[in-house]
Design a protein around this motif. Structure first.
Motif, PDB file in Angstrom:
ATOM      1  N   MET A 144      49.734  32.324  52.523  1.00  0.00           N
ATOM      2  CA  MET A 144      49.084  32.020  50.543  1.00  0.00           C
ATOM      3  C   MET A 144      47.652  31.544  50.956  1.00  0.00           C
ATOM      4  O   MET A 144      46.936  32.030  49.569  1.00  0.00           O
ATOM      5  N   MET A 145      47.325  30.844  51.909  1.00  0.00           N
ATOM      6  CA  MET A 145      46.036  29.992  52.087  1.00  0.00           C
ATOM      7  C   MET A 145      44.711  31.667  51.896  1.00  0.00           C
ATOM      8  O   MET A 145      43.937  31.873  51.751  1.00  0.00           O
ATOM      9  N   LEU A 146      45.590  32.517  52.921  1.00  0.00           N
ATOM     10  CA  LEU A 146      44.467  34.326  52.937  1.00  0.00           C
ATOM     11  C   LEU A 146      44.763  34.790  51.766  1.00  0.00           C
ATOM     12  O   LEU A 146      44.356  36.349  52.000  1.00  0.00           O
ATOM     13  N   SER A 147      45.814  34.772  50.970  1.00  0.00           N
ATOM     14  CA  SER A 147      46.452  36.193  50.696  1.00  0.00           C
ATOM     15  C   SER A 147      45.031  36.099  48.703  1.00  0.00           C
ATOM     16  O   SER A 147      44.748  37.006  48.570  1.00  0.00           O
ATOM     17  N   PHE A 148      44.108  34.991  49.074  1.00  0.00           N
ATOM     18  CA  PHE A 148      43.927  35.393  47.994  1.00  0.00           C
ATOM     19  C   PHE A 148      41.425  36.072  48.655  1.00  0.00           C
ATOM     20  O   PHE A 148      41.420  36.858  47.762  1.00  0.00           O
ATOM     21  N   VAL A 149      41.958  35.724  49.757  1.00  0.00           N
ATOM     22  CA  VAL A 149      41.280  36.671  50.525  1.00  0.00           C
ATOM     23  C   VAL A 149      41.650  38.377  50.696  1.00  0.00           C
ATOM     24  O   VAL A 149      40.663  39.524  49.914  1.00  0.00           O
ATOM     25  N   ILE A 150      42.874  38.525  50.621  1.00  0.00           N
ATOM     26  CA  ILE A 150      43.144  40.063  50.000  1.00  0.00           C
ATOM     27  C   ILE A 150      43.672  40.195  48.689  1.00  0.00           C
ATOM     28  O   ILE A 150      43.148  41.453  48.812  1.00  0.00           O
ATOM     29  N   TYR A 151      43.452  39.343  48.005  1.00  0.00           N
ATOM     30  CA  TYR A 151      43.169  39.823  46.053  1.00  0.00           C
ATOM     31  C   TYR A 151      41.962  40.277  46.212  1.00  0.00           C
ATOM     32  O   TYR A 151      41.258  40.898  45.224  1.00  0.00           O
ATOM     33  N   CYS A 152      41.006  39.394  46.681  1.00  0.00           N
ATOM     34  CA  CYS A 152      39.799  39.295  46.195  1.00  0.00           C
ATOM     35  C   CYS A 152      39.012  40.557  46.784  1.00  0.00           C
ATOM     36  O   CYS A 152      38.409  41.476  46.418  1.00  0.00           O
ATOM     37  N   VAL A 153      39.225  41.567  48.376  1.00  0.00           N
ATOM     38  CA  VAL A 153      39.247  42.731  48.461  1.00  0.00           C
ATOM     39  C   VAL A 153      39.455  43.893  47.197  1.00  0.00           C
ATOM     40  O   VAL A 153      39.471  44.522  47.150  1.00  0.00           O
ATOM     41  N   ALA A 154      41.097  43.666  47.209  1.00  0.00           N
ATOM     42  CA  ALA A 154      41.490  44.591  46.350  1.00  0.00           C
ATOM     43  C   ALA A 154      41.049  44.645  45.069  1.00  0.00           C
ATOM     44  O   ALA A 154      40.842  45.733  44.447  1.00  0.00           O
ATOM     45  N   ILE A 155      40.445  43.324  44.235  1.00  0.00           N
ATOM     46  CA  ILE A 155      40.072  43.284  42.985  1.00  0.00           C
ATOM     47  C   ILE A 155      38.547  44.294  43.238  1.00  0.00           C
ATOM     48  O   ILE A 155      37.702  45.117  42.354  1.00  0.00           O
ATOM     49  N   ILE A 156      37.479  44.137  44.555  1.00  0.00           N
ATOM     50  CA  ILE A 156      36.162  44.911  44.440  1.00  0.00           C
ATOM     51  C   ILE A 156      36.555  46.186  44.929  1.00  0.00           C
ATOM     52  O   ILE A 156      35.930  46.872  44.606  1.00  0.00           O
ATOM     53  N   TRP A 157      37.797  46.355  45.416  1.00  0.00           N
ATOM     54  CA  TRP A 157      37.845  47.662  46.261  1.00  0.00           C
ATOM     55  C   TRP A 157      38.453  48.785  44.884  1.00  0.00           C
ATOM     56  O   TRP A 157      37.173  49.787  44.405  1.00  0.00           O
ATOM     57  N   CYS A 158      38.952  47.977  43.695  1.00  0.00           N
ATOM     58  CA  CYS A 158      39.328  48.677  42.303  1.00  0.00           C
ATOM     59  C   CYS A 158      37.709  49.214  41.540  1.00  0.00           C
ATOM     60  O   CYS A 158      37.437  49.634  40.814  1.00  0.00           O
ATOM     61  N   PHE A 159      36.758  47.616  40.819  1.00  0.00           N
ATOM     62  CA  PHE A 159      35.743  48.492  40.855  1.00  0.00           C
ATOM     63  C   PHE A 159      34.906  48.948  41.288  1.00  0.00           C
ATOM     64  O   PHE A 159      33.519  49.849  40.989  1.00  0.00           O
ATOM     65  N   ALA A 160      34.604  49.062  42.692  1.00  0.00           N
ATOM     66  CA  ALA A 160      33.921  49.951  43.943  1.00  0.00           C
ATOM     67  C   ALA A 160      33.630  51.792  43.957  1.00  0.00           C
ATOM     68  O   ALA A 160      33.508  52.267  43.933  1.00  0.00           O
ATOM     69  N   THR A 161      35.023  51.765  43.966  1.00  0.00           N
ATOM     70  CA  THR A 161      35.498  53.199  44.177  1.00  0.00           C
ATOM     71  C   THR A 161      35.318  53.991  43.160  1.00  0.00           C
ATOM     72  O   THR A 161      35.115  53.738  41.813  1.00  0.00           O
ATOM     73  N   ARG A 162      35.343  55.096  43.091  1.00  0.00           N
ATOM     74  CA  ARG A 162      34.558  55.909  41.902  1.00  0.00           C
ATOM     75  C   ARG A 162      35.454  56.460  41.048  1.00  0.00           C
ATOM     76  O   ARG A 162      35.031  56.230  40.085  1.00  0.00           O
ATOM     77  N   SER A 163      36.623  56.225  40.724  1.00  0.00           N
ATOM     78  CA  SER A 163      37.569  56.356  39.971  1.00  0.00           C
ATOM     79  C   SER A 163      38.651  55.733  39.460  1.00  0.00           C
ATOM     80  O   SER A 163      39.232  54.860  40.611  1.00  0.00           O
ATOM     81  N   ALA A 164      38.920  55.370  38.032  1.00  0.00           N
ATOM     82  CA  ALA A 164      40.105  54.074  37.739  1.00  0.00           C
ATOM     83  C   ALA A 164      41.431  54.908  38.287  1.00  0.00           C
ATOM     84  O   ALA A 164      41.861  54.218  38.930  1.00  0.00           O
ATOM     85  N   GLY A 165      41.241  56.107  38.778  1.00  0.00           N
ATOM     86  CA  GLY A 165      43.005  57.010  39.179  1.00  0.00           C
ATOM     87  C   GLY A 165      42.255  56.373  40.561  1.00  0.00           C
ATOM     88  O   GLY A 165      43.484  55.949  41.647  1.00  0.00           O
ATOM     89  N   ARG A 166      41.429  55.969  41.808  1.00  0.00           N
ATOM     90  CA  ARG A 166      41.216  56.309  42.971  1.00  0.00           C
ATOM     91  C   ARG A 166      41.728  54.971  42.824  1.00  0.00           C
ATOM     92  O   ARG A 166      42.044  54.095  44.205  1.00  0.00           O
TER      93      ARG A 166
END
Lengths: 541, 106
Positions: B59-81
């Motif tokens: 649970m304590m580490l989950s927020f790091v995972i969530y943050c990485v996921a969120i960053i990916w969603c906005f850094a990646t080339r398209s919404a589809g990706r």
């Protein structure tokens, strides 16, 4: 991809910072106030007598138990907390209902006499601090989720902010005043980078505080979604040794001397933070003594559990047996700073104020940039921008004014008014609402000036109100060395002067705008300075 | 502020751009949350401690995972990706997670 990555992180930073930015500002204001919660409590109960600090724990605890025997003989659980440093300034007693009776109560006692301290009914600094994570007027679950989401957005904002900040060390020393948007950016950067370790710590530990609310399904995957499953998980993390559900037949509670002596042996004199007695007066009574969680950042304490009738030691819990538990505890301990002495507490306060300023400058920077783009190219939503501008004024200045109103209400609402504690809070939120309405109705630049002026009056007159309604005015406090009351008054006066200076400076800037500015707008000259104050002190309490 | 690179499409007006952004937001918020949970549940098995403490650690580490996921969603080339980046790992991790936890306990 690098340019694209930084750009997308800049976009992410902007929006995660903005969406719940005002809620985060509220949390920072109330959280920073929370580092002085017991001091504010004291100020809001001016008629409370000075508590003697040399009462032996044993005597204080006995008086607390005598009070509980009288007040709540049938309660299911008693708690007594003898006075301890700044954290527990008086003798506190709590009780929770007995069989089938959910009622509870508390008594704040004078440790020298065991009598209740009669003061005006007020939420005090504790309530102000509680709003930091519980907000107000909202059901528990909703406020829990809102706070969790806001904290997660803050975390993403910090990480994306660091990623997007190319020259993070060089820019730390850059501050270009009087250049509109650029000055706001410099101020925001300076405040953010200066306190970055604190902000990261406070945000991640905030997430850990909220994790049982916002990540419950990780638990559910292993323990099920039923209440029994959740309870099983919590009892494994926070074990209650020797706990028995039923009270059993009536039996006399053993004297506390034995248990207290055992605690003194193990932990030293005066280290008992609380005494909890389950099923007092029954055969299955349990006496648990807890050490102090405020002594180290670990925020955990050993405990001893005794049989309530025989006095035998049943269970002992030591600290630091689990590295994982300890990790959580240290995060929470660093967040709350209970262990902090005066110097460290001052640093916590400073970091909190700077963090509040970080949010304020971020919110204003957002509008300055958009206003520049809108005026120069017509691109962007005028309505959205106006909304954010007005919310900014009514919150960045309006919320601290509302907190001042909380203190005004504490002095002005009559002591015998039955719901005065509730109405102190209503006064705070009604004032905030009024400031938002004012910000919406007045021309934008005038609104900033007027709100800072209102802020100056609200803070500057508070010592006067204090002098008129109590006998602990500034002169008296200074003469008697009452640094708490003197400090409070002086802080209000300093804030008032700063606020007045801001108002005056903004009014002057409005009165003599750069006449050629409009002509130069199309040539991309920063025009932020003509609409917004230059970067300076916007972090106020 | 520059927005994440838009998808290449013939009709790219402001509505199209906001649809792409909204799509990323949904991918990050809900797709990311789901991915975080599946990954955290698997993480529990990797922590050498009693179950309750392993869950606490995850649970304590989950927020790091969530943050990485969120960053990916906005850094990646398209919404589809962004969506693929959430859905594919979730699917891949869900199978062992389901199997190891013996299906979701009631």
């Amino acid at each position: 991809m690098k340019g694209g990555f930084r750009q997308s992180m800049a976009w992410l930073h902007t929006w995660t910072g903005l969406i719940l930015g005002w809620l985060l500002y509220f949390m920072f204001v109330t959280g920073t106030a929370g580092y002085l919660d017991t001091e504010i409590d004291r100020w809001m109960r001016p008629e409370a007598p000075r508590i003697a600090t040399d009462i032996a724990d044993r005597d204080a605890i006995e008086r607390g138990l005598a009070y509980l025997r009288q007040q709540a003989p049938d309660a299911g659980k008693w708690s007594v907390l003898p006075p301890s440093g700044r954290d527990i300034p008086a003798l506190l007693t709590f009780w929770q209902g007995g069989e089938g009776d959910g009622e509870g109560g508390r008594g704040i006692l004078d440790p020298a006499t065991g009598e209740e301290i009669e003061t005006r009914d007020t939420g005090g600094g504790q309530l102000l601090y509680r709003m930091h994570w519980r907000l107000h007027y909202l059901p528990d679950l909703l406020s829990g989720w809102l706070v969790s989401i806001a904290t997660m957005l803050m975390f993403v904002a910090i990480i994306s902010g660091v990623i997007t900040h190319k020259k993070i060390f060089k820019d730390f020393f850059t501050f270009r005043p009087g250049k509109g948007q650029r000055s706001w950016l410099d101020a925001h950067n300076a405040l953010s980078v200066l306190t970055l370790p604190f902000q990261l710590m406070i945000t991640y530990s905030g997430l850990i505080f909220m994790m049982f609310v916002c990540m419950p399904w990780i638990v559910a995957a292993f323990y099920g979604t039923s209440e029994a499953g959740r309870d099983e998980f919590f009892h494994e993390i926070f074990p209650e040794p020797a706990h028995v559900e039923t009270a059993g037949p009536p039996a006399e509670l053993v004297a506390l001397d034995g248990p207290l002596a055992t605690a003194a042996d193990r932990w030293g004199e005066g280290s008992v933070r609380s005494v909890e007695i389950e099923h007092p007066g029954h055969a299955n009574a349990r006496i648990t003594l807890h050490g102090s969680i405020a002594s180290t950042p670990l925020r955990d304490a050993p405990s001893l559990t005794f049989h309530g009738v025989s006095g035998a030691l049943l269970a002992e819990q030591t600290v630091g047996t689990s590295a994982i538990r300890a990790t959580r505890d240290v995060f929470l301990g660093l967040h709350e700073g209970l262990f902090a002495g005066p110097v460290l507490r001052a640093l916590y306060l400073l970091a909190g104020l700077l963090g509040t300023g970080m949010i304020a400058t971020g919110l204003v920077l957002w509008t300055v940039k958009r206003r520049q783009t809108l005026d120069a190219t017509g691109k962007g939503s005028a309505r959205g921008l106006a909304l954010v501008e007005r919310l900014n004024i009514g919150t960045v200045v309006g919320l601290p004014v509302a907190v001042a109103a909380y203190f005004w209400a504490n002095r002005l609402i009559p002591a015998d008014f039955s719901q005065r504690a509730d109405w102190e809070v209503h006064a705070m939120f009604l004032t905030w609402a009024a400031m938002l309405v004012h910000a919406a109705l007045r021309p934008r630049d005038r609104a900033w000036v007027e709100q800072f002026a209102i802020g100056a009056a609200a803070c500057g007159l508070l010592p006067v109100v204090n002098a008129l309604t109590t006998d602990r005015d500034l002169a008296h406090s200074l003469a008697t060395g009452d640094w708490l009351f003197a400090g409070f008054d002086l802080f209000m006066l300093v804030t008032a002067v700063a606020s007045a200076a801001m108002a005056w400076r903004l009014a002057r800037r409005r009165a003599a705008p750069d006449a050629s500015r409009r002509g130069r707008r199309m040539r991309n000259r920063p025009i932020g300075a003509s609409h917004e104050p230059a970067a300076s002190n916007t972090s106020r309490q | 502020m520059a927005e994440p690179r838009r998808q290449r499409s013939r009709s790219s007006g402001p509505n199209r751009a906001w649809a792409a952004v909204t799509s990323r937001v949904l991918a990050a918020t809900f797709g990311g949350y789901t991915l975080t949970h599946v990954a955290s549940i698997l993480l529990v098995f990797a922590v050498p401690a009693s179950l309750s403490h392993a869950v606490l650690a995850a649970m304590m580490l989950s927020f790091v995972i969530y943050c990485v996921a969120i960053i990916w969603c906005f850094a990646t080339r398209s919404a589809g990706r962004a969506w693929l980046g959430m859905l594919i790992p979730t699917a891949v991790l869900a199978l062992p997670a389901w199997w190891l936890t013996g299906g979701l306990t009631p």
